[in-house]
Design a protein around this motif. Structure first.
Motif, PDB file in Angstrom:
ATOM      1  N   LEU A 138     -28.914   8.839  23.418  1.00  0.00           N
ATOM      2  CA  LEU A 138     -27.640   9.094  22.732  1.00  0.00           C
ATOM      3  C   LEU A 138     -26.685   9.945  23.565  1.00  0.00           C
ATOM      4  O   LEU A 138     -25.585  10.252  23.118  1.00  0.00           O
ATOM      5  N   LYS A 139     -27.106  10.317  24.784  1.00  0.00           N
ATOM      6  CA  LYS A 139     -26.255  11.164  25.612  1.00  0.00           C
ATOM      7  C   LYS A 139     -26.086  10.560  26.997  1.00  0.00           C
ATOM      8  O   LYS A 139     -26.898   9.761  27.459  1.00  0.00           O
ATOM      9  N   ASP A 140     -25.025  10.999  27.663  1.00  0.00           N
ATOM     10  CA  ASP A 140     -24.772  10.593  29.041  1.00  0.00           C
ATOM     11  C   ASP A 140     -25.750  11.336  29.945  1.00  0.00           C
ATOM     12  O   ASP A 140     -25.761  12.559  29.996  1.00  0.00           O
ATOM     13  N   VAL A 141     -26.582  10.588  30.646  1.00  0.00           N
ATOM     14  CA  VAL A 141     -27.589  11.231  31.493  1.00  0.00           C
ATOM     15  C   VAL A 141     -27.323  10.993  32.974  1.00  0.00           C
ATOM     16  O   VAL A 141     -28.199  11.200  33.805  1.00  0.00           O
ATOM     17  N   THR A 142     -26.098  10.591  33.302  1.00  0.00           N
ATOM     18  CA  THR A 142     -25.789  10.310  34.704  1.00  0.00           C
ATOM     19  C   THR A 142     -25.900  11.557  35.573  1.00  0.00           C
ATOM     20  O   THR A 142     -26.177  11.465  36.765  1.00  0.00           O
ATOM     21  N   SER A 143     -25.664  12.736  34.994  1.00  0.00           N
ATOM     22  CA  SER A 143     -25.737  13.978  35.764  1.00  0.00           C
ATOM     23  C   SER A 143     -26.953  14.815  35.378  1.00  0.00           C
ATOM     24  O   SER A 143     -26.985  16.012  35.632  1.00  0.00           O
ATOM     25  N   LEU A 144     -27.935  14.193  34.767  1.00  0.00           N
ATOM     26  CA  LEU A 144     -29.123  14.917  34.319  1.00  0.00           C
ATOM     27  C   LEU A 144     -29.922  15.408  35.528  1.00  0.00           C
ATOM     28  O   LEU A 144     -30.238  14.621  36.426  1.00  0.00           O
ATOM     29  N   PRO A 145     -30.246  16.709  35.575  1.00  0.00           N
ATOM     30  CA  PRO A 145     -31.049  17.224  36.692  1.00  0.00           C
ATOM     31  C   PRO A 145     -32.423  16.556  36.727  1.00  0.00           C
ATOM     32  O   PRO A 145     -32.893  16.009  35.717  1.00  0.00           O
ATOM     33  N   PRO A 146     -33.100  16.605  37.854  1.00  0.00           N
ATOM     34  CA  PRO A 146     -34.435  16.000  37.961  1.00  0.00           C
ATOM     35  C   PRO A 146     -35.383  16.549  36.898  1.00  0.00           C
ATOM     36  O   PRO A 146     -35.305  17.729  36.528  1.00  0.00           O
ATOM     37  N   ALA A 150     -27.451  16.203  11.441  1.00  0.00           N
ATOM     38  CA  ALA A 150     -26.305  15.418  10.979  1.00  0.00           C
ATOM     39  C   ALA A 150     -26.305  14.008  11.547  1.00  0.00           C
ATOM     40  O   ALA A 150     -25.927  13.048  10.872  1.00  0.00           O
ATOM     41  N   GLY A 151     -26.739  13.854  12.800  1.00  0.00           N
ATOM     42  CA  GLY A 151     -26.755  12.536  13.430  1.00  0.00           C
ATOM     43  C   GLY A 151     -28.126  11.903  13.502  1.00  0.00           C
ATOM     44  O   GLY A 151     -28.316  10.894  14.192  1.00  0.00           O
ATOM     45  N   PHE A 152     -29.083  12.452  12.778  1.00  0.00           N
ATOM     46  CA  PHE A 152     -30.463  11.963  12.852  1.00  0.00           C
ATOM     47  C   PHE A 152     -30.567  10.484  12.479  1.00  0.00           C
ATOM     48  O   PHE A 152     -31.395   9.755  13.019  1.00  0.00           O
ATOM     49  N   HIS A 153     -29.716  10.029  11.566  1.00  0.00           N
ATOM     50  CA  HIS A 153     -29.784   8.628  11.126  1.00  0.00           C
ATOM     51  C   HIS A 153     -29.353   7.652  12.217  1.00  0.00           C
ATOM     52  O   HIS A 153     -29.513   6.436  12.057  1.00  0.00           O
ATOM     53  N   LEU A 179     -28.024  19.697   3.578  1.00  0.00           N
ATOM     54  CA  LEU A 179     -27.540  19.221   2.289  1.00  0.00           C
ATOM     55  C   LEU A 179     -26.750  17.927   2.415  1.00  0.00           C
ATOM     56  O   LEU A 179     -26.804  17.065   1.544  1.00  0.00           O
ATOM     57  N   SER A 180     -26.005  17.788   3.515  1.00  0.00           N
ATOM     58  CA  SER A 180     -25.071  16.676   3.636  1.00  0.00           C
ATOM     59  C   SER A 180     -25.551  15.513   4.486  1.00  0.00           C
ATOM     60  O   SER A 180     -24.978  14.420   4.411  1.00  0.00           O
ATOM     61  N   SER A 181     -26.577  15.684   5.295  1.00  0.00           N
ATOM     62  CA  SER A 181     -26.988  14.618   6.211  1.00  0.00           C
ATOM     63  C   SER A 181     -27.629  13.444   5.464  1.00  0.00           C
ATOM     64  O   SER A 181     -28.200  13.606   4.379  1.00  0.00           O
ATOM     65  N   LYS A 182     -27.543  12.286   6.084  1.00  0.00           N
ATOM     66  CA  LYS A 182     -28.133  11.083   5.494  1.00  0.00           C
ATOM     67  C   LYS A 182     -29.648  11.216   5.391  1.00  0.00           C
ATOM     68  O   LYS A 182     -30.261  10.769   4.415  1.00  0.00           O
ATOM     69  N   MET A 183     -30.244  11.838   6.387  1.00  0.00           N
ATOM     70  CA  MET A 183     -31.689  12.029   6.355  1.00  0.00           C
ATOM     71  C   MET A 183     -32.084  12.901   5.162  1.00  0.00           C
ATOM     72  O   MET A 183     -33.022  12.594   4.423  1.00  0.00           O
ATOM     73  N   ALA A 184     -31.345  14.008   4.957  1.00  0.00           N
ATOM     74  CA  ALA A 184     -31.658  14.918   3.864  1.00  0.00           C
ATOM     75  C   ALA A 184     -31.512  14.237   2.512  1.00  0.00           C
ATOM     76  O   ALA A 184     -32.328  14.444   1.609  1.00  0.00           O
ATOM     77  N   LYS A 185     -30.493  13.421   2.375  1.00  0.00           N
ATOM     78  CA  LYS A 185     -30.280  12.726   1.106  1.00  0.00           C
ATOM     79  C   LYS A 185     -31.320  11.636   0.885  1.00  0.00           C
ATOM     80  O   LYS A 185     -31.827  11.457  -0.226  1.00  0.00           O
ATOM     81  N   THR A 186     -31.652  10.911   1.945  1.00  0.00           N
ATOM     82  CA  THR A 186     -32.627   9.824   1.828  1.00  0.00           C
ATOM     83  C   THR A 186     -34.007  10.346   1.458  1.00  0.00           C
ATOM     84  O   THR A 186     -34.719   9.754   0.644  1.00  0.00           O
ATOM     85  N   PHE A 187     -34.385  11.469   2.067  1.00  0.00           N
ATOM     86  CA  PHE A 187     -35.728  12.020   1.845  1.00  0.00           C
ATOM     87  C   PHE A 187     -35.676  13.315   1.031  1.00  0.00           C
ATOM     88  O   PHE A 187     -36.554  14.178   1.177  1.00  0.00           O
TER      89      PHE A 187
END
Length: 200
Positions: free
Chosen positions: A50-58, A115-118, A145-153
């Motif tokens: 989910l993230k840009d890893v082009t500059s990820l260190p070794p 918040a973005g777990f879903h 309280l507000s995340s989709k994961m929290a509401k679903t489960f």
């Protein structure tokens, strides 16, 4: 994977750790204490889908940084995902369960990820594999309280006062852990003091 004995309580805390910082260590410390863990696996991932890893260190650098940050012998820094060519958390947890029967695992994550777990691949499968402990992070307290994961489960939420029971419960089960919070973030470090980590 680190060695564990049957019946042990193990937290699984994964991330790119680019770089690791006090906020990460605080999450680990809170989880170990509140969940009464025997070990916490600090899983340094090869990358983050989910993230840009082009500059990820070794990977080796991030492992070394993580090891220097964790003097607690209960914290086991590992990068087994790279060996098994695993990219997604759901696959990581399935792998851990397959190789470690009769062990009690809990997935640990900071509230900033809730918040973005879903959006994570097979996020429902993650919640159905191992119990989850969400540790408070600055600006993310209301996510549980507000995340989709929290509401679903919502039906599977365990009261924070019973957090120590979490490793013994079947999934789905999750709790939200409040506690001290560090404002430090990997993004801020990269933007301001990344060179310090490169010299380390």
């Amino acid at each position: 994977m680190p060695h564990v004995e049957p019946g042990m309580r193990i937290g699984l805390f994964g991330g790119s750790f680019n770089p690791p910082h006090e906020g990460h260590r605080l999450v680990a410390e809170i989880a170990i204490r509140r969940l009464r863990l025997d070990q916490l696996w600090w899983i340094v991932t090869p990358g983050n889908p989910l993230k840009d890893v082009t500059s990820l260190p070794p990977l080796a650098d991030r492992i070394a940084w993580s090891e220097r940050m964790n003097p607690d012998p209960r914290v086991k820094v590992t990068a087994f995902e790279a060996l098994h060519e695993v990219r997604y958390t759901a696959d990581t947890l399935a792998l851990v369960r397959r190789y470690n029967p009769a062990r009690r695992f809990v997935w640990i994550m900071g509230a900033d990820n809730l918040a973005g777990f879903h959006r994570w691949q097979k996020w429902r499968d993650i919640a159905l594999t191992f119990p989850i402990a969400v540790v408070d992070r600055p600006g993310s307290t209301l996510a549980y309280l507000s995340s989709k994961m929290a509401k679903t489960f919502d039906y599977a939420r365990v009261d924070e006062s019973d957090a120590a029971l979490l490793p013994t419960l079947p999934a789905p089960a999750w709790t939200f852990l409040h506690g001290p919070r560090s404002p430090v973030s990997s993004t801020a470090i990269r933007n301001g003091t990344e060179k310090l980590f490169k010299k380390a």
